[in-house]
Design a protein around this motif. Structure first.
Motif, PDB file in Angstrom:
ATOM      1  N   THR A  96       0.839  -1.195   0.000  1.00 21.99           N
ATOM      2  CA  THR A  96       0.000   0.000   0.000  1.00 21.99           C
ATOM      3  C   THR A  96       0.876   1.248   0.000  1.00 21.99           C
ATOM      4  O   THR A  96       2.069   1.185   0.315  1.00 21.99           O
ATOM      5  CB  THR A  96      -0.920   0.045   1.232  1.00 21.99           C
ATOM      6  OG1 THR A  96      -0.133   0.255   2.425  1.00 21.99           O
ATOM      7  CG2 THR A  96      -1.702  -1.257   1.382  1.00 21.99           C
ATOM      8  N   ALA A  98       0.460   4.606   1.970  1.00 21.39           N
ATOM      9  CA  ALA A  98      -0.349   5.223   3.007  1.00 21.39           C
ATOM     10  C   ALA A  98      -0.260   6.740   2.930  1.00 21.39           C
ATOM     11  O   ALA A  98       0.806   7.298   2.661  1.00 21.39           O
ATOM     12  CB  ALA A  98       0.107   4.747   4.387  1.00 21.39           C
ATOM     13  N   ASP A  99      -1.373   7.405   3.171  1.00 17.70           N
ATOM     14  CA  ASP A  99      -1.352   8.859   3.289  1.00 17.70           C
ATOM     15  C   ASP A  99      -0.611   9.260   4.564  1.00 17.70           C
ATOM     16  O   ASP A  99      -0.841   8.678   5.636  1.00 17.70           O
ATOM     17  CB  ASP A  99      -2.771   9.416   3.340  1.00 17.70           C
ATOM     18  CG  ASP A  99      -3.456   9.407   1.979  1.00 17.70           C
ATOM     19  OD1 ASP A  99      -2.760   9.180   0.969  1.00 17.70           O
ATOM     20  OD2 ASP A  99      -4.683   9.622   1.936  1.00 17.70           O
ATOM     21  N   HIS A 100       0.258  10.229   4.447  1.00 13.97           N
ATOM     22  CA  HIS A 100       1.050  10.716   5.575  1.00 13.97           C
ATOM     23  C   HIS A 100       0.955  12.237   5.574  1.00 13.97           C
ATOM     24  O   HIS A 100       1.390  12.895   4.623  1.00 13.97           O
ATOM     25  CB  HIS A 100       2.504  10.254   5.452  1.00 13.97           C
ATOM     26  CG  HIS A 100       3.396  10.753   6.541  1.00 13.97           C
ATOM     27  ND1 HIS A 100       3.544  10.099   7.750  1.00 13.97           N
ATOM     28  CD2 HIS A 100       4.200  11.855   6.618  1.00 13.97           C
ATOM     29  CE1 HIS A 100       4.391  10.768   8.517  1.00 13.97           C
ATOM     30  NE2 HIS A 100       4.797  11.839   7.841  1.00 13.97           N
ATOM     31  N   ALA A 101       0.379  12.779   6.620  1.00 15.52           N
ATOM     32  CA  ALA A 101       0.118  14.215   6.671  1.00 15.52           C
ATOM     33  C   ALA A 101       1.405  15.016   6.838  1.00 15.52           C
ATOM     34  O   ALA A 101       2.230  14.696   7.709  1.00 15.52           O
ATOM     35  CB  ALA A 101      -0.843  14.530   7.807  1.00 15.52           C
ATOM     36  N   TYR A 102       1.563  16.038   6.001  1.00 13.50           N
ATOM     37  CA  TYR A 102       2.677  16.980   6.178  1.00 13.50           C
ATOM     38  C   TYR A 102       2.437  17.700   7.502  1.00 13.50           C
ATOM     39  O   TYR A 102       1.377  18.284   7.723  1.00 13.50           O
ATOM     40  CB  TYR A 102       2.695  17.977   5.022  1.00 13.50           C
ATOM     41  CG  TYR A 102       3.977  18.780   4.918  1.00 13.50           C
ATOM     42  CD1 TYR A 102       4.983  18.375   4.051  1.00 13.50           C
ATOM     43  CD2 TYR A 102       4.180  19.935   5.672  1.00 13.50           C
ATOM     44  CE1 TYR A 102       6.165  19.100   3.935  1.00 13.50           C
ATOM     45  CE2 TYR A 102       5.354  20.666   5.573  1.00 13.50           C
ATOM     46  CZ  TYR A 102       6.339  20.245   4.697  1.00 13.50           C
ATOM     47  OH  TYR A 102       7.512  20.954   4.596  1.00 13.50           O
ATOM     48  N   ARG A 243       3.997  18.104  -0.175  1.00 17.67           N
ATOM     49  CA  ARG A 243       2.709  17.459  -0.427  1.00 17.67           C
ATOM     50  C   ARG A 243       2.630  16.966  -1.864  1.00 17.67           C
ATOM     51  O   ARG A 243       3.002  17.664  -2.799  1.00 17.67           O
ATOM     52  CB  ARG A 243       1.570  18.431  -0.127  1.00 17.67           C
ATOM     53  CG  ARG A 243       1.391  18.726   1.354  1.00 17.67           C
ATOM     54  CD  ARG A 243       0.250  19.686   1.600  1.00 17.67           C
ATOM     55  NE  ARG A 243       0.052  19.933   3.032  1.00 17.67           N
ATOM     56  CZ  ARG A 243       0.694  20.868   3.721  1.00 17.67           C
ATOM     57  NH1 ARG A 243       1.577  21.647   3.109  1.00 17.67           N
ATOM     58  NH2 ARG A 243       0.459  21.021   5.013  1.00 17.67           N
ATOM     59  N   VAL A 246       5.616  10.949  -3.331  1.00 18.54           N
ATOM     60  CA  VAL A 246       5.449   9.542  -2.944  1.00 18.54           C
ATOM     61  C   VAL A 246       6.812   8.976  -2.578  1.00 18.54           C
ATOM     62  O   VAL A 246       7.760   9.049  -3.372  1.00 18.54           O
ATOM     63  CB  VAL A 246       4.818   8.716  -4.078  1.00 18.54           C
ATOM     64  CG1 VAL A 246       4.774   7.237  -3.701  1.00 18.54           C
ATOM     65  CG2 VAL A 246       3.406   9.222  -4.383  1.00 18.54           C
ATOM     66  N   LEU A 259       4.707   5.723   1.205  1.00 22.58           N
ATOM     67  CA  LEU A 259       3.952   6.843   1.778  1.00 22.58           C
ATOM     68  C   LEU A 259       3.671   7.869   0.697  1.00 22.58           C
ATOM     69  O   LEU A 259       4.506   8.102  -0.179  1.00 22.58           O
ATOM     70  CB  LEU A 259       4.734   7.549   2.895  1.00 22.58           C
ATOM     71  CG  LEU A 259       4.992   6.875   4.233  1.00 22.58           C
ATOM     72  CD1 LEU A 259       5.713   7.857   5.147  1.00 22.58           C
ATOM     73  CD2 LEU A 259       3.701   6.427   4.872  1.00 22.58           C
ATOM     74  N   LYS A 260       2.522   8.515   0.796  1.00 18.73           N
ATOM     75  CA  LYS A 260       2.233   9.702   0.015  1.00 18.73           C
ATOM     76  C   LYS A 260       2.050  10.868   0.967  1.00 18.73           C
ATOM     77  O   LYS A 260       1.253  10.792   1.906  1.00 18.73           O
ATOM     78  CB  LYS A 260       0.989   9.533  -0.841  1.00 18.73           C
ATOM     79  CG  LYS A 260       0.695  10.775  -1.693  1.00 18.73           C
ATOM     80  CD  LYS A 260      -0.516  10.557  -2.594  1.00 18.73           C
ATOM     81  CE  LYS A 260      -0.762  11.807  -3.453  1.00 18.73           C
ATOM     82  NZ  LYS A 260      -1.928  11.626  -4.354  1.00 18.73           N
ATOM     83  N   VAL A 262       0.587  14.133   2.168  1.00 21.00           N
ATOM     84  CA  VAL A 262      -0.684  14.830   1.889  1.00 21.00           C
ATOM     85  C   VAL A 262      -0.864  16.033   2.802  1.00 21.00           C
ATOM     86  O   VAL A 262      -0.155  16.195   3.778  1.00 21.00           O
ATOM     87  CB  VAL A 262      -1.878  13.872   2.028  1.00 21.00           C
ATOM     88  CG1 VAL A 262      -1.763  12.723   1.053  1.00 21.00           C
ATOM     89  CG2 VAL A 262      -2.008  13.324   3.450  1.00 21.00           C
TER      90      VAL A 262
END
Length: 262
Positions: A96, A98-102, A243, A246, A259-260, A262
């Motif tokens: 996967t 996963a979204d990773h918040a800035y 942001r 990837v 990770l992406k 976001v």
């Protein structure tokens, strides 16, 4: 090695005076609390059990080239460690992204790809020759860093937890038990890509301090316990992400971590 490490008595365990890898002491009975705090756990590959996280230790500047890019001399500097809170963990499932918040407060957010050792035994003054007996398994992880905050606090000679020890700053893949890996990884490729472009590329054998030596050094300063994680350092060419970027991390023998931002 001290003979006491071979003679574990119940009295010595109660007093916390055991050398070498020690099993946990008697668990305390459940206490009544006004509210619940969620436990932090990491999935274990091949099991329906989860690894309970107690502490997260991280070693700084453990690859020579990275030490130099951070302004240090790896031929002179002894190992140093810092900690992240257990709830800095962000579990990332293999396969996967996963979204990773800035995070807040930063304009210079850096990646650091690392091998993570997960302990199922602990103790004080553990000899390097015994240290790997404490390791339950390994995972791939990221030590995400608000670099501008870390450097700013360092310049002021103040603690730089704000740059390292924040929410979700320790993404991690599932833990692979040592037996499943066929042993302890001492060599193998470790790399990180951003948007498909290679940024970090090294070999685990290039660590200045091995995982066994890290455990031995840490156990001189702290009583290590089951549930401790050790992020074992990152290679050179750490750098920023923004942001939309990837991240793809790789260590031979482990599934990649994605990770992406976001």
């Amino acid at each position: 090695m001290d003979r006491r490490s071979l003679l574990h008595t119940s009295a010595a365990m109660a007093a916390g005076a055991v050398s070498g890898c020690a099993l946990p002491g008697q668990a305390q009975s459940s206490a009544k609390t006004p509210f619940e705090v969620a436990a932090t756990t990491v999935p274990i590959v091949g099991s329906d059990q989860r690894f309970p996280v107690r502490r997260i230790y991280c070693i700084g500047r453990n690859y020579a080239a990275h030490a130099r890019e951070m302004g240090s001399d790896p031929t002179r500097e002894p190992p140093f460690f810092f900690q992240k809170p257990s709830d800095a963990i962000q579990n990332v499932a293999p396969g996967t992204v996963a979204d990773h918040a800035y995070p807040t407060l930063t304009k210079n957010y850096h990646y650091e790809c690392e091998l993570v050792a997960a302990l199922h035994k602990g103790g004080r003054d553990i000899a390097p020759e015994q240290a790997l007996d404490c390791v339950f398994g390994y995972a791939i992880g990221l030590d995400m860093t608000r670099r501008d905050l870390q450097r700013g606090m360092g310049d002021q000679k103040k603690p730089w937890e704000i740059g390292k020890s924040f929410d979700h700053s320790a993404p991690i893949g599932p833990i692979h038990p040592v037996a499943r890996l066929g042993g302890h990884p001492a060599k193998g490729s470790i790399w990180l890509k951003v948007n498909g472009q290679t940024k970090q590329d090294a070999d685990l054998s290039q660590m200045i301090w091995s995982v066994a030596e890290q455990i031995a050094q840490l156990s001189r300063a702290f009583e290590l316990q089951p549930g401790d994680l050790i992020y074992s350092g990152t290679p050179e060419n750490v750098g920023p992400v923004v942001r939309g970027d990837v991240i793809d991390c790789h260590i031979d023998g482990l599934p990649n971590l994605g990770l992406k931002i976001v």
